[in-house]
Design a protein around this motif. Structure first.
Motif, PDB file in Angstrom:
ATOM      1  N   MET A 183     -16.900 -10.179  -0.332  1.00 50.00           N
ATOM      2  CA  MET A 183     -17.438  -8.896   0.136  1.00 50.00           C
ATOM      3  C   MET A 183     -17.829  -8.953   1.608  1.00 50.00           C
ATOM      4  O   MET A 183     -17.683  -7.973   2.346  1.00 50.00           O
ATOM      5  CB  MET A 183     -18.635  -8.475  -0.708  1.00 50.00           C
ATOM      6  CG  MET A 183     -19.040  -7.025  -0.541  1.00 50.00           C
ATOM      7  SD  MET A 183     -17.759  -5.833  -1.042  1.00 50.00           S
ATOM      8  CE  MET A 183     -17.825  -5.986  -2.830  1.00 50.00           C
ATOM      9  N   GLU A 184     -18.316 -10.096   2.053  1.00 49.16           N
ATOM     10  CA  GLU A 184     -18.671 -10.240   3.470  1.00 49.16           C
ATOM     11  C   GLU A 184     -17.457  -9.994   4.362  1.00 49.16           C
ATOM     12  O   GLU A 184     -17.497  -9.186   5.296  1.00 49.16           O
ATOM     13  CB  GLU A 184     -19.220 -11.640   3.740  1.00 49.16           C
ATOM     14  CG  GLU A 184     -19.501 -11.894   5.216  1.00 49.16           C
ATOM     15  CD  GLU A 184     -19.529 -13.368   5.583  1.00 49.16           C
ATOM     16  OE1 GLU A 184     -19.517 -13.674   6.794  1.00 49.16           O
ATOM     17  OE2 GLU A 184     -19.554 -14.219   4.673  1.00 49.16           O
ATOM     18  N   SER A 185     -16.347 -10.679   4.072  1.00 49.80           N
ATOM     19  CA  SER A 185     -15.140 -10.524   4.886  1.00 49.80           C
ATOM     20  C   SER A 185     -14.553  -9.125   4.736  1.00 49.80           C
ATOM     21  O   SER A 185     -13.913  -8.606   5.661  1.00 49.80           O
ATOM     22  CB  SER A 185     -14.100 -11.581   4.512  1.00 49.80           C
ATOM     23  OG  SER A 185     -13.723 -11.463   3.150  1.00 49.80           O
ATOM     24  N   ALA A 186     -14.765  -8.490   3.580  1.00 49.45           N
ATOM     25  CA  ALA A 186     -14.270  -7.119   3.380  1.00 49.45           C
ATOM     26  C   ALA A 186     -14.931  -6.164   4.368  1.00 49.45           C
ATOM     27  O   ALA A 186     -14.265  -5.325   4.989  1.00 49.45           O
ATOM     28  CB  ALA A 186     -14.534  -6.671   1.949  1.00 49.45           C
ATOM     29  N   TYR A 187     -16.245  -6.274   4.521  1.00 50.78           N
ATOM     30  CA  TYR A 187     -16.945  -5.402   5.466  1.00 50.78           C
ATOM     31  C   TYR A 187     -16.556  -5.702   6.908  1.00 50.78           C
ATOM     32  O   TYR A 187     -16.439  -4.791   7.731  1.00 50.78           O
ATOM     33  CB  TYR A 187     -18.458  -5.522   5.279  1.00 50.78           C
ATOM     34  CG  TYR A 187     -18.986  -4.666   4.157  1.00 50.78           C
ATOM     35  CD1 TYR A 187     -18.901  -3.268   4.235  1.00 50.78           C
ATOM     36  CD2 TYR A 187     -19.569  -5.222   3.028  1.00 50.78           C
ATOM     37  CE1 TYR A 187     -19.374  -2.469   3.205  1.00 50.78           C
ATOM     38  CE2 TYR A 187     -20.041  -4.436   1.995  1.00 50.78           C
ATOM     39  CZ  TYR A 187     -19.949  -3.048   2.083  1.00 50.78           C
ATOM     40  OH  TYR A 187     -20.411  -2.258   1.065  1.00 50.78           O
ATOM     41  N   THR A 188     -16.352  -6.975   7.217  1.00 49.63           N
ATOM     42  CA  THR A 188     -15.910  -7.333   8.565  1.00 49.63           C
ATOM     43  C   THR A 188     -14.560  -6.691   8.873  1.00 49.63           C
ATOM     44  O   THR A 188     -14.340  -6.133   9.955  1.00 49.63           O
ATOM     45  CB  THR A 188     -15.810  -8.864   8.711  1.00 49.63           C
ATOM     46  OG1 THR A 188     -17.095  -9.443   8.466  1.00 49.63           O
ATOM     47  CG2 THR A 188     -15.340  -9.247  10.103  1.00 49.63           C
ATOM     48  N   TYR A 206     -25.688  -8.994   5.252  1.00 52.97           N
ATOM     49  CA  TYR A 206     -26.529  -8.909   4.049  1.00 52.97           C
ATOM     50  C   TYR A 206     -25.858  -9.643   2.894  1.00 52.97           C
ATOM     51  O   TYR A 206     -26.485 -10.452   2.199  1.00 52.97           O
ATOM     52  CB  TYR A 206     -26.765  -7.447   3.683  1.00 52.97           C
ATOM     53  CG  TYR A 206     -27.574  -7.267   2.409  1.00 52.97           C
ATOM     54  CD1 TYR A 206     -28.947  -7.030   2.472  1.00 52.97           C
ATOM     55  CD2 TYR A 206     -26.976  -7.334   1.147  1.00 52.97           C
ATOM     56  CE1 TYR A 206     -29.698  -6.871   1.307  1.00 52.97           C
ATOM     57  CE2 TYR A 206     -27.711  -7.182  -0.011  1.00 52.97           C
ATOM     58  CZ  TYR A 206     -29.071  -6.952   0.069  1.00 52.97           C
ATOM     59  OH  TYR A 206     -29.815  -6.809  -1.092  1.00 52.97           O
ATOM     60  N   CYS A 207     -24.568  -9.363   2.679  1.00 55.70           N
ATOM     61  CA  CYS A 207     -23.822  -9.988   1.581  1.00 55.70           C
ATOM     62  C   CYS A 207     -23.767 -11.510   1.757  1.00 55.70           C
ATOM     63  O   CYS A 207     -23.944 -12.273   0.801  1.00 55.70           O
ATOM     64  CB  CYS A 207     -22.413  -9.414   1.495  1.00 55.70           C
ATOM     65  SG  CYS A 207     -22.360  -7.651   1.085  1.00 55.70           S
ATOM     66  N   LYS A 208     -23.508 -11.944   2.968  1.00 54.89           N
ATOM     67  CA  LYS A 208     -23.402 -13.370   3.254  1.00 54.89           C
ATOM     68  C   LYS A 208     -24.720 -14.087   2.959  1.00 54.89           C
ATOM     69  O   LYS A 208     -24.752 -15.112   2.258  1.00 54.89           O
ATOM     70  CB  LYS A 208     -23.020 -13.571   4.719  1.00 54.89           C
ATOM     71  CG  LYS A 208     -22.984 -15.028   5.161  1.00 54.89           C
ATOM     72  CD  LYS A 208     -22.749 -15.135   6.660  1.00 54.89           C
ATOM     73  CE  LYS A 208     -22.813 -16.584   7.122  1.00 54.89           C
ATOM     74  NZ  LYS A 208     -22.647 -16.696   8.598  1.00 54.89           N
TER      75      LYS A 208
END
Length: 378
Positions: A183-188, A206-208
């Motif tokens: 999810m972290e990389s998805a938002y990036t 936040y996810c990270k």
């Protein structure tokens, strides 16, 4: 002699007049020639205008490489996007709500008062593909999205499916992988795609941080102290998101064990099991996905001899505006991590859950919760 002089003078004057006339005609000719050249100059202008137009069109597009390696040409600045399904819809609502021009599914009743009312008036396109595909092509084209975004777990042959879908719609389609660990990389990647890098990086961070903190806490729990959890769903509580299911991976994320050791179903409806099997698993904790099921488990005589029921270890999963644990398997489940951790291992997950919920809703759902709303949610 005098007459000869007159004749000679006349001849010389005639020659002079001829030369003067020639000079005048030559000047006039040159003048017209120069005027004609001046009039031809504007003929070059249309060529210049065409070239400028071509440069403008090129500057208005860019390429984007999605999570499965497809390079797609998209508008340089996006103004209208469409989600492919419920998972994409929720992620896009958290990342760039103002760009949504329609929905894959109406927001649930539980979201009323927690999702901005204006989004309930957006057209509903339906789900683009999959088991629950119900795309309304007419509604989609009427909304004129510049881009369709598919978000979630990558399926087999997804590249070919998206290419085919894009060709059919006449609209570019991109895929962003977004599971619990990605999810972290998805938002990036969404920040790069949508042009709101700062906002998406805040969500990514936040996810990270949450996953890193949870992983440390989960690792601190000894194997012999790990508790077994049964995720009850369906009218009778005999459907479950088994171990290995994307819909139930929060259980393992907090350091617990999924009691259901059967083949995991790929849908949110889960795997069907028997009450006898649940008794054999003997879970420490039971989570009910609705209020109705929660009340049934507490009152139904068939469940009363289960240790978790006898020990008052049955909990209703919060579902305002979306489930904290399973459906949809999107970013809504991140707040389920501290919530479930505080129930299962309160000595390890010591955060103030009301504070955690308030922060999450403000950041992801764009809402400042009141104390009354917090009471309702929890």
């Amino acid at each position: 002699m005098h007459s000869e002089n007159l004749i000679l003078k006349f001849i010389l004057m005639e020659e002079f007049m001829k030369k003067k006339l020639f000079t005048i005609l030559l000047s006039v000719s040159l003048l017209f020639s120069l005027t004609g050249c001046a009039k031809e100059e504007p003929a070059k202008e249309p060529v210049k205008e065409v070239q400028t137009q071509e440069n403008t069109e090129t500057e208005e597009t860019r390429t984007f490489t999605d999570s499965v390696g497809r390079t797609v040409t998209i508008p340089k600045e996006l103004k209208k996007i469409a989600p492919s399904g419920p998972v994409a819809q929720l992620v896009l609502y958290t990342a760039a709500p103002d760009l949504l021009c329609g929905l894959a599914r109406e927001f649930p009743e539980t979201a009323k008062g927690y999702i901005d009312d204006s989004y309930y008036f957006l057209p509903v396109f339906g789900q683009f593909y999959g088991k629950n595909a119900n795309l309304n092509m007419e509604a989609l084209l009427a909304a004129s999205p510049e881009l369709v975004i598919d978000i979630g777990e990558p399926k087999e042959n997804i590249g070919e499916e998206l290419d085919s879908l894009s060709e059919q719609l006449g609209i570019p389609v991109v895929f962003i992988e977004a599971t619990l660990p990605t999810m972290e990389s998805a938002y990036t990647k969404l920040g790069e795609l949508l042009g709101n890098t700062k906002e998406c990086e805040e969500l990514a961070e936040y996810c990270k941080e949450l996953l890193e903190d949870t992983s440390k806490k989960a690792a601190s729990i000894p194997e012999d102290e790990k508790k077994a959890i049964y995720l009850a769903s369906g009218n009778e509580g005999l459907n479950t998101n088994a171990s290995g299911s994307i819909h139930g991976d929060i259980v393992e994320q907090i350091g617990a064990v999924n009691a259901a050791r059967v083949d995991a179903a790929s849908t949110g409806g889960g795997s069907e099991v028997s009450l006898e099997q649940i008794f054999l698993w003997n879970p420490d904790i039971v989570l009910a996905d609705t209020k109705e099921l929660y009340e049934k488990l507490l009152k139904d005589p068939a469940w009363q001899d289960l240790e978790a029921v006898k020990n008052n270890q049955v909990y209703q999963i919060p579902d305002i505006p979306y489930s904290y644990i399973n459906n949809p398997p999107s970013v809504n489940r991140f707040i389920g991590i501290p919530w479930l951790g505080s129930i299962v291992y309160p000595e390890v997950y010591t955060e103030d859950i009301r504070k955690e919920v308030t922060e999450f809703y403000q950041l992801f759902y764009h809402i400042e919760l009141t104390e009354e709303q917090l009471d309702e949610i929890l």
